[in-house]
Design a protein around this motif. Structure first.
Motif, PDB file in Angstrom:
ATOM      1  N   PRO A   1     -13.025 -18.340  -3.677  1.00  0.00           N
ATOM      2  CA  PRO A   1     -12.508 -17.858  -4.967  1.00  0.00           C
ATOM      3  C   PRO A   1     -13.569 -17.706  -6.050  1.00  0.00           C
ATOM      4  N   GLU A   2     -14.540 -18.624  -6.091  1.00  0.00           N
ATOM      5  CA  GLU A   2     -15.561 -18.546  -7.142  1.00  0.00           C
ATOM      6  C   GLU A   2     -16.447 -17.317  -6.966  1.00  0.00           C
ATOM      7  N   GLU A   3     -16.597 -16.833  -5.735  1.00  0.00           N
ATOM      8  CA  GLU A   3     -17.364 -15.618  -5.491  1.00  0.00           C
ATOM      9  C   GLU A   3     -16.500 -14.373  -5.699  1.00  0.00           C
ATOM     10  N   VAL A   4     -15.240 -14.460  -5.309  1.00  0.00           N
ATOM     11  CA  VAL A   4     -14.321 -13.336  -5.512  1.00  0.00           C
ATOM     12  C   VAL A   4     -14.298 -12.928  -6.980  1.00  0.00           C
ATOM     13  N   ALA A   5     -14.351 -13.928  -7.864  1.00  0.00           N
ATOM     14  CA  ALA A   5     -14.277 -13.672  -9.305  1.00  0.00           C
ATOM     15  C   ALA A   5     -15.474 -12.886  -9.826  1.00  0.00           C
ATOM     16  N   LYS A   6     -16.537 -12.801  -9.065  1.00  0.00           N
ATOM     17  CA  LYS A   6     -17.740 -12.109  -9.510  1.00  0.00           C
ATOM     18  C   LYS A   6     -17.760 -10.626  -9.093  1.00  0.00           C
ATOM     19  N   PHE A   7     -16.778 -10.231  -8.297  1.00  0.00           N
ATOM     20  CA  PHE A   7     -16.649  -8.815  -7.923  1.00  0.00           C
ATOM     21  C   PHE A   7     -15.784  -8.099  -8.946  1.00  0.00           C
TER      22      PHE A   7
END
Length: 255
Positions: free
Chosen positions: A192-198
């Motif tokens: 989730p923490e990486e998804v938020a950066k897309f």
């Protein structure tokens, strides 16, 4: 004995003159992993579910074979497969192939990623405006001639997964795919923490464009088959079956 002889004669007569049962026609469909529209797991495939409903109404059976996208198009060109899914219409393809009515309407956006979480909008009026950026693409996709004509710096790969991983690693700056598919893949691949950066650019590459069945003009009786297919698809859209499948797979009803 006379009775037995009559029975045997009748049996022989029936065997000789009875009409043989007509075998159900099998139509091969070439495709590739393109979730949630098509996956190797039939239960998670919207389009395979849709074709399972269409087949009985056409009195045919569909057989799905998975290939790279360029091979899918070649299978249709060679008439080894009746059709390929899902494909978008382009002027080049319409010269060589026939298309069904729309299976689904889907936007495509450019996806971007920033490790610091910022999401600056990258604007463009024409594709040529994106020349300063490294673009990710997939071999065999409809946009290949568009990107070439615009003079873009494109690095082609074989799958959405490869491109999203390259995007996250900073090896490319932008990658375009169907918006629903893009977010589906990102949420599958990253925490989730990486998804938020897309994020996606505001302007779509294509908007409200259809995904279609693409068929060969040379396949035997293809015009008749395509007419039956479109009629079955229209029936499914009218009787509520289509809406049920759309909701089952978490898509948005676009018709």
């Amino acid at each position: 004995m006379k009775l037995l002889g009559k029975i045997l004669l009748y049996a022989v007569f029936c065997a000789l003159f009875a009409a043989p049962a007509r075998a159900q026609q099998t139509l091969v469909i070439a495709t590739n992993h393109y979730p949630p529209y098509v996956t190797a797991n039939d239960e998670n495939s919207f389009l395979i579910d849709l074709f399972d409903e269409i087949g009985p109404k056409m009195d045919v059976r569909f057989e799905f074979r998975f290939y790279p996208w360029k091979r899918c198009e070649q299978e249709v060109s060679n008439t080894t497969a009746w059709g390929a899914i899902p494909y978008r219409k382009t002027p080049e393809r319409q010269k060589a192939f026939l298309f069904s009515d729309a299976l689904y309407l889907a936007d495509s956006h450019f996806f971007a990623y920033r490790a610091d979480g910022q999401k600056p909008d990258i604007t463009f009026d024409s594709l040529a405006d994106l020349r300063p950026y490294r673009i990710g693409g997939i071999q065999g996709y409809y946009y290949e001639p568009w990107f070439k004509d615009a003079g873009l710096d494109v690095e082609y790969a074989h799958s959405e997964e490869q491109n999203f991983r390259r995007l996250q690693l900073g090896r490319i700056d932008l990658f375009s795919t169907a918006t629903t598919l893009g977010w589906y893949m990102i949420e599958k691949l990253f925490p989730p923490e990486e998804v938020a950066k897309f994020y996606t650019l505001k302007k779509p590459l294509v908007q409200g464009d259809g995904l279609f069945l693409m068929t060969s003009k040379d396949y035997p009786q293809t015009h008749i088959l395509l007419e039956k297919f479109n009629k079955a698809l229209a029936t499914i859209k009218a009787d509520g079956t289509y809406a049920r499948l759309v909701h089952k797979h978490g898509l948005v009803l676009t018709f």
